[in-house]
Design a protein around this motif. Structure first.
Motif, PDB file in Angstrom:
ATOM      1  N   GLN A  55      22.810  -7.625 -29.584  1.00  0.00           N
ATOM      2  CA  GLN A  55      21.841  -8.210 -28.653  1.00  0.00           C
ATOM      3  C   GLN A  55      20.229  -7.770 -29.302  1.00  0.00           C
ATOM      4  N   ASN A  56      19.416  -8.587 -29.746  1.00  0.00           N
ATOM      5  CA  ASN A  56      18.041  -8.126 -29.732  1.00  0.00           C
ATOM      6  C   ASN A  56      17.463  -8.271 -28.568  1.00  0.00           C
ATOM      7  N   LEU A  57      17.102  -6.957 -28.068  1.00  0.00           N
ATOM      8  CA  LEU A  57      16.428  -6.863 -26.509  1.00  0.00           C
ATOM      9  C   LEU A  57      14.889  -7.158 -26.863  1.00  0.00           C
ATOM     10  N   TYR A  58      14.337  -6.738 -28.003  1.00  0.00           N
ATOM     11  CA  TYR A  58      12.687  -7.101 -27.832  1.00  0.00           C
ATOM     12  C   TYR A  58      12.295  -7.054 -29.432  1.00  0.00           C
ATOM     13  N   ASP A  59      11.326  -7.705 -29.601  1.00  0.00           N
ATOM     14  CA  ASP A  59      10.763  -7.643 -30.927  1.00  0.00           C
ATOM     15  C   ASP A  59       9.162  -8.020 -30.810  1.00  0.00           C
ATOM     16  N   GLY A  60       8.194  -7.180 -30.908  1.00  0.00           N
ATOM     17  CA  GLY A  60       7.081  -7.685 -30.742  1.00  0.00           C
ATOM     18  C   GLY A  60       6.001  -6.463 -30.319  1.00  0.00           C
ATOM     19  N   LEU A  61       4.801  -6.801 -29.678  1.00  0.00           N
ATOM     20  CA  LEU A  61       3.973  -5.827 -29.322  1.00  0.00           C
ATOM     21  C   LEU A  61       4.092  -5.577 -28.030  1.00  0.00           C
ATOM     22  N   LEU A  62       4.163  -4.300 -27.675  1.00  0.00           N
ATOM     23  CA  LEU A  62       4.311  -3.767 -26.356  1.00  0.00           C
ATOM     24  C   LEU A  62       3.064  -2.911 -25.737  1.00  0.00           C
ATOM     25  N   PRO A  63       2.590  -2.913 -24.563  1.00  0.00           N
ATOM     26  CA  PRO A  63       1.499  -2.277 -24.116  1.00  0.00           C
ATOM     27  C   PRO A  63       1.709  -0.945 -23.712  1.00  0.00           C
ATOM     28  N   ALA A  64       1.016  -0.036 -23.619  1.00  0.00           N
ATOM     29  CA  ALA A  64       1.199   1.408 -23.169  1.00  0.00           C
ATOM     30  C   ALA A  64       1.694   1.351 -21.749  1.00  0.00           C
ATOM     31  N   GLY A  65       2.592   2.342 -21.462  1.00  0.00           N
ATOM     32  CA  GLY A  65       3.060   2.442 -20.214  1.00  0.00           C
ATOM     33  C   GLY A  65       4.599   2.340 -20.123  1.00  0.00           C
ATOM     34  N   GLY A  66       5.432   2.129 -19.130  1.00  0.00           N
ATOM     35  CA  GLY A  66       6.812   2.103 -18.897  1.00  0.00           C
ATOM     36  C   GLY A  66       7.226   0.790 -18.908  1.00  0.00           C
ATOM     37  N   HIS A  67       8.645   0.706 -19.643  1.00  0.00           N
ATOM     38  CA  HIS A  67       9.258  -0.431 -19.929  1.00  0.00           C
ATOM     39  C   HIS A  67      10.627  -0.465 -19.609  1.00  0.00           C
TER      40      HIS A  67
END
Length: 515
Positions: free
Chosen positions: A474-486
């Motif tokens: 699975q591809n869970l995420y591909d891109g720009l993420l902001p600072a902080g928790g995910h």
């Protein structure tokens, strides 16, 4: 390619790569993964001239460029998949070299296979081109054809597999001698877009977000003397760079000068090696060799100085190490051959935490595979392995935790080389960088049934999930993420052990997830 078998700090370890802006995808393909850096992160134990573990004979030339090491049938054991000019693609057992299956095409196979799970079944698929004008997708377990796409001419180019349009499904991108680059649906083989050039495309596409816009681009060279950058979603040209002759070299993509921006590095038959700005295609530096450069680059910190170098060969019989920032020569090694025309690869083959470069050579007499010290360009060992030694590639083919070296020859053999003592559990490069990441406020951990990621600042990330055999789940995420928790909750379906792989600007980190 990368793989982590020795984990620490709660089954977590980070390894430094130059994969800024890399895209998700499975790694057994030309150059190891879609950016073509040709860097192996597992270590080996070959401290002296290796011995032949096994050899496999075909009816003609074997694997012109790289081939693939992967568990393509789901048996938790590695297979080696490679093509031959006897019109066949072979799958052999990595431990024994015994044939598991072979698929016959209508002409010679120069294209290197790419391995990925393109559909919902448990097995991986094998994708490659043939000079019968076709691109094939085979079932990895049986070698049965799943689809074939017909181009207008020979397919020397090796395919790359990645989700280039952001739809959550992988595409196959490949060039052809009909002067076109094709983007094909990975599941069906249907054409999604085509980019037309004025001459053949032998070069193999490299895929990455080269301009920082959050979308992958396709970069490839052509017989029209240009390297060109295509929009991954549409195939529209974003930029091109004209050299003085045709380009057979496949580009490598990395931040080679440490400025936080991507560069594209390649050779040309105008005798030069180029580094271009990934955003604009503008030249950053050029290095002149003494002859044509069909070899493709290998990219890494070759001498351990914290800076990136490029290893590349030329028909002038030399292997060059070039400074990634300036293109200045750091060393060169003169072989005793006629030419050096195939791609190079780099790995810590002897387990000393320093990289070595493998250079295949054509010589007058028994031809030679060279293993060079990347700090100063001296030869560590040489192995005579038949006529016209083709590109070497490395990986753990027998599950002993140490890499072996494989290469094909023009007299029809594929050789698997290993250390004489058959050592076990060699480990991975860059095991000290986990502490550096934690000290900087970065955190990536398994928690309950999901994954937790904390970023101290905004970053471009790619997060993918693989099963224990190395297949993309699975591809869970591909891109720009902001600072902080995910938080991310994978959908695995079956119970088992999985590996989450996070690519971000400072490197790559893996986390083991048990479901």
């Amino acid at each position: 390619m990368f793989r982590n078998d020795k984990n620490r700090e709660g089954d977590e370890m980070i390894v430094e790569l130059m994969l800024v802006g890399a895209v998700s995808g499975n790694w057994p393909m030309w150059g190891g993964e879609p950016t073509h850096q040709s860097l192996q992160l597992m270590k080996g134990a070959i401290t002296t001239t290796p011995v032949v573990k096994w050899s496999f004979i075909t009816g003609n030339y074997v694997e012109w460029q790289f081939s693939a090491i992967a568990d393509c049938d789901g048996d938790m054991q590695a297979e080696v998949i490679f093509g031959s000019c006897d019109y066949k693609l072979y799958c052999v057992d990595g431990s024994t070299g015994l044939q598991q299956w072979a698929f016959t095409t209508g002409n010679r196979i120069y294209s290197s296979p790419a391995i990925a799970n393109l559909d919902a079944d448990p097995q991986a698929e094998v994708v490659f081109g043939s000079n019968d004008y076709k691109v094939y997708c085979l079932d990895g377990s049986s070698g049965a054809q799943q689809w074939a796409f017909t181009t207008g001419n020979y397919v020397y180019s090796s395919p790359a597999i990645a989700d280039v349009d952001g739809d959550g499904q992988p595409e196959v991108v490949v060039g052809s001698d009909d002067s076109k680059v094709y983007c094909l649906n990975g599941l069906t083989g249907a054409q999604e877009w085509v980019a037309t050039r004025t001459r053949y495309v032998y070069s193999s596409p490299a895929i990455a977000d080269v301009d920082g816009d959050g979308q992958p681009e396709v970069v490839v060279g052509g017989g029209d003397s240009t390297v060109f950058c295509l929009n991954g979603s549409t195939g529209a040209q974003e930029w091109s760079f004209l050299t003085g002759s045709n380009i057979l070299s496949s580009p490598g993509i990395a931040d080679v000068d440490g400025d936080g921006q991507i560069e594209v590095v390649f050779g040309s038959n105008d005798y030069n090696v180029y580094s271009l700005d990934g955003s604009t295609g503008a030249q950053e530096w050029v290095f002149a060799t003494g002859d044509i450069v069909t070899s493709s680059p290998a990219i890494g910190d070759l001498d351990g100085d914290g800076q990136i170098e490029i290893a590349i060969g030329s028909y002038d019989m030399r292997v060059y190490s070039l400074n990634g920032s300036t293109g200045a020569q750091e060393w060169s090694y003169l072989t005793s051959g006629v030419w050096l025309h195939n791609p190079l690869s780099i790995a810590d083959v002897d387990g000393d935490d320093k990289l070595e470069v493998f250079a295949p050579n054509v010589e007058m007499g028994p031809d030679t595979l060279y293993c060079l010290n990347t700090e100063n360009g001296t030869a560590l060992w040489k192995k005579a392995v038949g006529w016209d030694v083709h590109a070497a590639f490395t990986g753990d083919i027998d599950g002993d935790g140490c890499i072996e070296v494989l290469n094909g020859t023009a007299d029809g053999y594929l050789y698997a080389l290993e250390d004489p003592g058959n050592e076990q559990g060699c480990g991975d490069l860059y095991t000290d960088t986990w502490e550096k990441a934690v000290a900087g406020g970065f955190e990536f951990r398994a928690k309950s049934q999901g994954l937790c990621l904390f970023l101290p600042e905004q970053a471009q990330v790619s997060l993918s999930l693989y099963d224990a055999s190395g297949r993309l789940v699975q591809n869970l995420y591909d891109g720009l993420l902001p600072a902080g928790g995910h938080s991310f909750i994978p959908s695995t379906g079956a119970r088992g052990v999985y590996l989450a792989v996070l690519v971000y600007p400072e490197g790559v980190q893996t986390v083991k997830l048990v479901r």
